[in-house]
Enzyme design. Sequence first.
Site, PDB file in Angstrom:
ATOM      1  N   LYS A 202       0.858  -1.186   0.000  1.00  0.00           N
ATOM      2  CA  LYS A 202       0.000   0.000   0.000  1.00  0.00           C
ATOM      3  C   LYS A 202       0.894   1.235   0.000  1.00  0.00           C
ATOM      4  O   LYS A 202       1.722   1.415   0.888  1.00  0.00           O
ATOM      5  CB  LYS A 202      -0.901  -0.011   1.225  1.00  0.00           C
ATOM      6  CG  LYS A 202      -1.747   1.248   1.336  1.00  0.00           C
ATOM      7  CD  LYS A 202      -2.798   1.144   2.415  1.00  0.00           C
ATOM      8  CE  LYS A 202      -3.567   2.440   2.526  1.00  0.00           C
ATOM      9  NZ  LYS A 202      -4.621   2.368   3.538  1.00  0.00           N
ATOM     10  N   LYS A 256      -2.228  -1.496  -3.794  1.00  0.00           N
ATOM     11  CA  LYS A 256      -3.084  -0.316  -3.729  1.00  0.00           C
ATOM     12  C   LYS A 256      -2.245   0.949  -3.780  1.00  0.00           C
ATOM     13  O   LYS A 256      -1.246   1.013  -3.069  1.00  0.00           O
ATOM     14  CB  LYS A 256      -3.845  -0.380  -2.403  1.00  0.00           C
ATOM     15  CG  LYS A 256      -4.758   0.782  -2.161  1.00  0.00           C
ATOM     16  CD  LYS A 256      -5.350   0.656  -0.793  1.00  0.00           C
ATOM     17  CE  LYS A 256      -6.136   1.903  -0.498  1.00  0.00           C
ATOM     18  NZ  LYS A 256      -6.492   2.040   0.868  1.00  0.00           N
TER      19      LYS A 256
HETATM   20  C1  PBG Z   1      -7.331   3.657   5.454  1.00  0.00           C
HETATM   21  C2  PBG Z   1      -7.716   3.364   4.076  1.00  0.00           C
HETATM   22  C3  PBG Z   1      -7.551   4.237   3.005  1.00  0.00           C
HETATM   23  C4  PBG Z   1      -8.146   3.623   1.909  1.00  0.00           C
HETATM   24  C5  PBG Z   1      -8.647   2.386   2.316  1.00  0.00           C
HETATM   25  N1  PBG Z   1      -8.353   2.230   3.670  1.00  0.00           N
HETATM   26  C6  PBG Z   1      -6.975   5.610   2.926  1.00  0.00           C
HETATM   27  C7  PBG Z   1      -5.690   5.921   3.502  1.00  0.00           C
HETATM   28  O1  PBG Z   1      -4.838   5.067   3.708  1.00  0.00           O
HETATM   29  O2  PBG Z   1      -5.505   7.092   3.776  1.00  0.00           O
HETATM   30  C8  PBG Z   1      -8.225   4.263   0.561  1.00  0.00           C
HETATM   31  C9  PBG Z   1      -9.260   3.801  -0.346  1.00  0.00           C
HETATM   32  C10 PBG Z   1      -9.527   4.687  -1.493  1.00  0.00           C
HETATM   33  O3  PBG Z   1      -8.868   5.720  -1.715  1.00  0.00           O
HETATM   34  O4  PBG Z   1     -10.466   4.354  -2.235  1.00  0.00           O
HETATM   35  N2  PBG Z   1      -6.645   2.753   6.168  1.00  0.00           N
END
Ligand code: PBG
Length: 334
Positions: A202, A256
């Site tokens: 991520k 992601k």
């Molecule tokens: C938070 C989380 C995020 C997303 C999913 N879980 C955002 C972040 O890490 O700030 C993002 C999902 C998206 O942008 O569609 N743990």
Amino acid sequence: MRPSFAPYPAARSRRLRRTPAIRAMVAETGLSPADLIWPVFVREGEGVREEVPSMPGVARLSIDNVVRAAEEAAELGIPAIALFPYTPEPCKSADCAEAWNPDNLVNRATRAIKQAVPELAVMLDVALDPYNALGHDGIVQDGVVLNDETLVALERQALAQAEAGADILGPSDMMDGRIGVIRQALEREGHKDVLIMSYAAKYASAFYGPFRDAVGAAGALKGDKKTYQMDPANSDEALREVARDISEGADMVMVKPGMPYLDVCQRVAAEFGVPTFAYQVSGEYAMIAGAARAGWLDAERTMLESLMAFKRAGCSGVLTYFAPEVARLLNGAG
Ligand code: PBG
């Protein structure tokens, strides 16, 4: 060893592209509703559907409407729904205790869905940011996001989610060691069949912007998430993260965001051969949905092409806000 190819005109690539039937026959990749996981935003109230301005077409739903969405997902052949809470401000704190409240929004929504549509898989995010007054995914002390203290909180959160009936836990926090801690806790407490889809690779991405609006975390966040989410410059590191998460007990892994990291999707899927998912995140959604609304892109074709790309890269499936729309298209219902 590949045979050497005949030169033109013995070989004409266009023969295989001449008609829809022939193209369908030789397509290397397919996309079906079973490849989709639908992320849905949950809020308090009843009968509420509140549009998210930065994600045209996406709304925060009260639990009764989430159950309706779950029924729709099941009818469309979408196997799983992923829930994200729009947490009321008073429920946010420095210790993030709302995260393991058995009656928090996502846990209540999970129970309601499992009662109404037991066959649909429910996935929940394991991370503290929706409950954190400071917007971070971990416990913050003196401006530092603490790793090991956060693991204690994540364990409690994960157990409350498993207790509520979640089928899949998605640790999205990027703390070190969290998969192992959660897996051991699940085993210890008798939740041996709960799946973990780890947000393994991520990245610290600007593409999460609209999501943070949707869950009401945008204003709260102090600073950025670069001390725990990955540097977009790295790809070998993604493989190390994935390897670690698998060795700690993840059943599935995720990359992601999605489209800007297709190279990572491909490397992960090829290297490990475990179910690999991509998250087509909020910013990717906003770009396509926004451009489509402005008349600059063809919505249907862009959605399908963007999702097919993940399958081509080797992913088993994709988390996408387009899930119901795409499933309707794929089911031939427009
Ligand atoms: C938070 C989380 C995020 C997303 C999913 N879980 C955002 C972040 O890490 O700030 C993002 C999902 C998206 O942008 O569609 N743990």
